[in-house]
Scaffold this motif. Sequence first.
Motif, PDB file in Angstrom:
ATOM      1  N   GLY A 405     -14.047  -4.024  -9.654  1.00  9.16           N
ATOM      2  CA  GLY A 405     -14.063  -3.789 -11.095  1.00  9.16           C
ATOM      3  C   GLY A 405     -15.448  -3.407 -11.581  1.00  9.16           C
ATOM      4  N   ASP A 406     -16.465  -4.079 -11.041  1.00 11.69           N
ATOM      5  CA  ASP A 406     -17.842  -3.739 -11.422  1.00 11.69           C
ATOM      6  C   ASP A 406     -18.177  -2.296 -11.050  1.00 11.69           C
ATOM      7  OD1 ASP A 406     -18.115  -6.321 -12.330  1.00 11.69           O
ATOM      8  OD2 ASP A 406     -19.335  -7.008 -10.641  1.00 11.69           O
ATOM      9  N   ILE A 407     -17.709  -1.882  -9.873  1.00 10.97           N
ATOM     10  CA  ILE A 407     -18.014  -0.525  -9.421  1.00 10.97           C
ATOM     11  C   ILE A 407     -17.234   0.512 -10.236  1.00 10.97           C
ATOM     12  CG2 ILE A 407     -17.816   1.060  -7.454  1.00 10.97           C
ATOM     13  CD1 ILE A 407     -18.575  -1.343  -5.681  1.00 10.97           C
ATOM     14  N   TYR A 408     -16.064   0.131 -10.708  1.00  7.77           N
ATOM     15  CA  TYR A 408     -15.325   1.035 -11.603  1.00  7.77           C
ATOM     16  C   TYR A 408     -16.139   1.338 -12.861  1.00  7.77           C
ATOM     17  CZ  TYR A 408     -10.881   0.703  -9.035  1.00  7.77           C
ATOM     18  OH  TYR A 408      -9.884   0.790  -8.087  1.00  7.77           O
ATOM     19  N   ILE A 409     -16.907   0.355 -13.305  1.00  6.61           N
ATOM     20  CA  ILE A 409     -17.776   0.595 -14.471  1.00  6.61           C
ATOM     21  C   ILE A 409     -18.833   1.632 -14.120  1.00  6.61           C
ATOM     22  CG2 ILE A 409     -19.451  -0.458 -16.053  1.00  6.61           C
ATOM     23  CD1 ILE A 409     -17.958  -3.102 -15.757  1.00  6.61           C
ATOM     24  N   LEU A 410     -19.387   1.512 -12.918  1.00  8.74           N
ATOM     25  CA  LEU A 410     -20.414   2.465 -12.488  1.00  8.74           C
ATOM     26  C   LEU A 410     -19.850   3.876 -12.333  1.00  8.74           C
ATOM     27  CD1 LEU A 410     -22.313   0.414  -9.737  1.00  8.74           C
ATOM     28  CD2 LEU A 410     -22.834   0.596 -12.161  1.00  8.74           C
ATOM     29  N   THR A 411     -18.574   3.978 -11.964  1.00  7.95           N
ATOM     30  CA  THR A 411     -17.953   5.301 -11.775  1.00  7.95           C
ATOM     31  C   THR A 411     -17.251   5.771 -13.046  1.00  7.95           C
ATOM     32  OG1 THR A 411     -15.990   4.216 -10.810  1.00  7.95           O
ATOM     33  CG2 THR A 411     -17.681   5.025  -9.282  1.00  7.95           C
ATOM     34  N   ASN A 412     -17.641   5.154 -14.171  1.00 10.09           N
ATOM     35  CA  ASN A 412     -17.122   5.557 -15.490  1.00 10.09           C
ATOM     36  C   ASN A 412     -15.602   5.433 -15.597  1.00 10.09           C
ATOM     37  OD1 ASN A 412     -19.693   6.329 -16.615  1.00 10.09           O
ATOM     38  ND2 ASN A 412     -19.623   8.135 -15.276  1.00 10.09           N
ATOM     39  N   GLN A 413     -15.091   4.321 -15.063  1.00  9.96           N
ATOM     40  CA  GLN A 413     -13.664   4.009 -15.192  1.00  9.96           C
ATOM     41  C   GLN A 413     -13.507   2.634 -15.835  1.00  9.96           C
ATOM     42  OE1 GLN A 413     -11.241   5.354 -11.528  1.00  9.96           O
ATOM     43  NE2 GLN A 413     -13.312   5.082 -10.676  1.00  9.96           N
ATOM     44  N   PRO A 414     -13.981   2.466 -17.070  1.00 11.23           N
ATOM     45  CA  PRO A 414     -13.934   1.138 -17.714  1.00 11.23           C
ATOM     46  C   PRO A 414     -12.528   0.589 -17.859  1.00 11.23           C
ATOM     47  CG  PRO A 414     -14.477   2.867 -19.309  1.00 11.23           C
ATOM     48  CD  PRO A 414     -14.571   3.480 -17.968  1.00 11.23           C
ATOM     49  N   ALA A 442     -15.171  -9.909 -20.796  1.00  3.95           N
ATOM     50  CA  ALA A 442     -15.892 -10.106 -22.061  1.00  3.95           C
ATOM     51  C   ALA A 442     -17.200  -9.317 -22.052  1.00  3.95           C
ATOM     52  CB  ALA A 442     -16.169 -11.584 -22.281  1.00  3.95           C
ATOM     53  N   LYS A 443     -17.894  -9.304 -20.928  1.00  2.00           N
ATOM     54  CA  LYS A 443     -19.146  -8.556 -20.828  1.00  2.00           C
ATOM     55  C   LYS A 443     -18.896  -7.049 -20.938  1.00  2.00           C
ATOM     56  CE  LYS A 443     -22.879  -9.696 -19.522  1.00  2.00           C
ATOM     57  NZ  LYS A 443     -24.170  -9.935 -20.218  1.00  2.00           N
ATOM     58  N   LEU A 444     -17.818  -6.580 -20.306  1.00  2.00           N
ATOM     59  CA  LEU A 444     -17.477  -5.161 -20.391  1.00  2.00           C
ATOM     60  C   LEU A 444     -17.240  -4.758 -21.846  1.00  2.00           C
ATOM     61  CD1 LEU A 444     -16.702  -2.393 -19.299  1.00  2.00           C
ATOM     62  CD2 LEU A 444     -14.429  -3.308 -18.747  1.00  2.00           C
ATOM     63  N   SER A 445     -16.493  -5.579 -22.555  1.00  2.00           N
ATOM     64  CA  SER A 445     -16.239  -5.309 -23.976  1.00  2.00           C
ATOM     65  C   SER A 445     -17.546  -5.340 -24.766  1.00  2.00           C
ATOM     66  CB  SER A 445     -15.254  -6.338 -24.545  1.00  2.00           C
ATOM     67  OG  SER A 445     -14.014  -6.252 -23.887  1.00  2.00           O
ATOM     68  N   PHE A 446     -18.447  -6.246 -24.386  1.00  2.00           N
ATOM     69  CA  PHE A 446     -19.750  -6.331 -25.053  1.00  2.00           C
ATOM     70  C   PHE A 446     -20.544  -5.050 -24.832  1.00  2.00           C
ATOM     71  CE2 PHE A 446     -24.292  -7.594 -24.879  1.00  2.00           C
ATOM     72  CZ  PHE A 446     -24.434  -8.049 -26.184  1.00  2.00           C
ATOM     73  N   TYR A 447     -20.567  -4.559 -23.578  1.00  5.72           N
ATOM     74  CA  TYR A 447     -21.275  -3.312 -23.279  1.00  5.72           C
ATOM     75  C   TYR A 447     -20.730  -2.151 -24.124  1.00  5.72           C
ATOM     76  CZ  TYR A 447     -22.779  -5.698 -18.959  1.00  5.72           C
ATOM     77  OH  TYR A 447     -23.301  -6.577 -18.047  1.00  5.72           O
ATOM     78  N   GLN A 448     -19.412  -2.153 -24.335  1.00  9.39           N
ATOM     79  CA  GLN A 448     -18.769  -1.072 -25.068  1.00  9.39           C
ATOM     80  C   GLN A 448     -18.906  -1.211 -26.585  1.00  9.39           C
ATOM     81  OE1 GLN A 448     -14.855  -1.623 -23.221  1.00  9.39           O
ATOM     82  NE2 GLN A 448     -15.083   0.364 -22.190  1.00  9.39           N
ATOM     83  N   GLY A 449     -19.457  -2.342 -27.030  1.00  5.83           N
ATOM     84  CA  GLY A 449     -19.610  -2.556 -28.471  1.00  5.83           C
ATOM     85  C   GLY A 449     -18.397  -3.170 -29.121  1.00  5.83           C
ATOM     86  N   ASN A 450     -17.416  -3.604 -28.329  1.00  9.86           N
ATOM     87  CA  ASN A 450     -16.215  -4.252 -28.870  1.00  9.86           C
ATOM     88  C   ASN A 450     -16.503  -5.747 -28.987  1.00  9.86           C
ATOM     89  OD1 ASN A 450     -13.689  -5.106 -29.591  1.00  9.86           O
ATOM     90  ND2 ASN A 450     -12.609  -4.069 -27.910  1.00  9.86           N
TER      91      ASN A 450
END
Length: 618
Positions: A405-414, A442-450
């Motif tokens: 899941g973390d790597i999906y963030i790096l490959t722009n697949q949030p 929760a951190k992913l949503s935080f990064y996205q501004g949600n």
Amino acid sequence: MLHLNRIFPDVMNRFIVVVLFFFCFQASAQNLRPNRQLMPNDSDLAIQYYQDGDYEKAAVLFEKIFASPNNEGYFDIYFNTLLKLKKYDVAEKIVKKQIKQSSQTEIYEIALGKLYQEKGDVNAASKIFNGIINKLSGDEFKIRMLANNFYRFENYDYAIQTFKQGRKIINNDKAFAFELLNIYRFKKDKPMLMQEYLDILPSTPQLLPQAEAVLSMIFEDKTDYQTFQAGILKKIQKEPDAEVYIQLLTWNYIQQQEYDMALRQLIAFDKRTKADGGTLFNAIYTFVDNGAYETAIKAYEYLLTKGKENQYYLQSKIEMLNTKYNIQTKGKYNIADLDLLAKDYQVLIDENGKNKTTLFAIKKWATLQAYYLNQPAKAETALEDAIKMPGVNTLEIGQLKLDLGDIYILTNQPWEAFLVYEQVSKQFEGQPVGNEARFRSAKLSFYQGNFEYSNGQCQVLKAATSQLIANDALNLSLLISDNTQSSSDSSALKMYADAEMLLFRNLPAQSVKKLDSIAIAYPQNSLADAIMMSKAKIFIKSDDYQKATEILKNITIEFKDGIWTDDALFTLADLYEKKLNDIAQAKIYFQQLITDYPGSMFSAEARKRFRNLRGDGI
């Protein structure tokens, strides 16, 4: 000096030592029932006078008490009161009377010798003490009792002499070692404590952790370690195959941070004894724990020369790669070195196949590709394949999915990352890996501004059983709540979230620039302590401990009621203990955390670490 955590075994039940003179007296008085003809409060009052230092009043009452039948138990405290008042004639009269009347003449003879010592008649005292010791029999119990009686009257040297004479009588130079060790330690007699440990360790190697713990507490500087080193080397000359001495010498070198010297001794011992490398292999963990990675790598390289048939070959190869990983991913890393390291992991995988045994190598290889070599797509494929491998248990698959899941963030697949986190969160509901998945969501949503969704996830996690997750969730929740009160606050928080995202992508320099720009864009923002904490963590990761400590100290001073202050105090103490080798400063910050923030999740660990540094229980 470095400190290793060790356990000091309970040997006090074998010999009553370190009993303070006063408490011995107090116990005697309190445990004996006064004669009924006396006033009920005479003994309590006399003891109170003694405690208050009013010896004249105490002496009057103790004389009255002691004169009554069956009150010999008050002898010690009455005798000591007379010594305090320098009423030596009265004390001598009482002692000599007890010698004539009591069958326990030994105790009163020692008391008489103590009296002569107080009067300054050393020769008379020595004559009495030596006379008692010369009467010793081969009864070990009586030897211990006599030594204890000397200790009772604070004659520690004669207690030692008693045990040494006892050794001669029973013809056992290892007897009473526990008792002597305790007396030497109480007296802080470093030379004799060193010698006793050196003499006793070959026959009782289980005492090695105790020896290391005690000596590290009483040694004051490098000179002490060098003196001890000379003693160990003499023993090794006489007993070159005694493994315990090699272990002790290794510890001694490590305490002086002379890691290569420690390794040299271990290799020499391994070659001399034609061993299988076990002693060396186990010692390498100590090198790694103390950050001596280069020495650890040399040790593993030596073990690899023993060939593939050696039982430590594969494990040494694995640990050597992991140690290189720890070195090369810290601070300013070198792409070329990391590329070679990734190839080494790939060779290990190719030689042993893709299976549960090599899963650790696959994960390390994927991390290098994703966060350091700018090849996240390769890491994504590797982890997707690893999830499908047979023999991998459910929990390991859950952890692999989190990494994926973390790597999906790096490959722009949030969205893919979010789905994976949710899947793991539901599959492991209420379990640590499930809580970790929810927090990453929760951190992913935080990064996205949600921020609203992120805060909602954090609210659930505040009740998590894992303290670390609960604390991280609470901090993130407070950060969001405190910084979304206005559109300006939310905009500043979004910049902070962008900086955190850069750090997640392993771009620390860009993250610091983004953090520094927040105050320029939003001068009135309330994120100062959070920004400082993030920068401190970045500097710690890059091994810039001085900059980190400066920032952390400012947090503790400027934001006493902030959400990051207890984190800052604990991190400061940890840095001073483990990285800066300043135990005094570490104790100060642990103590401040314990005192000022008793409700912090770090307080229990801080209390444990503080007591260990202070030497409690050692």
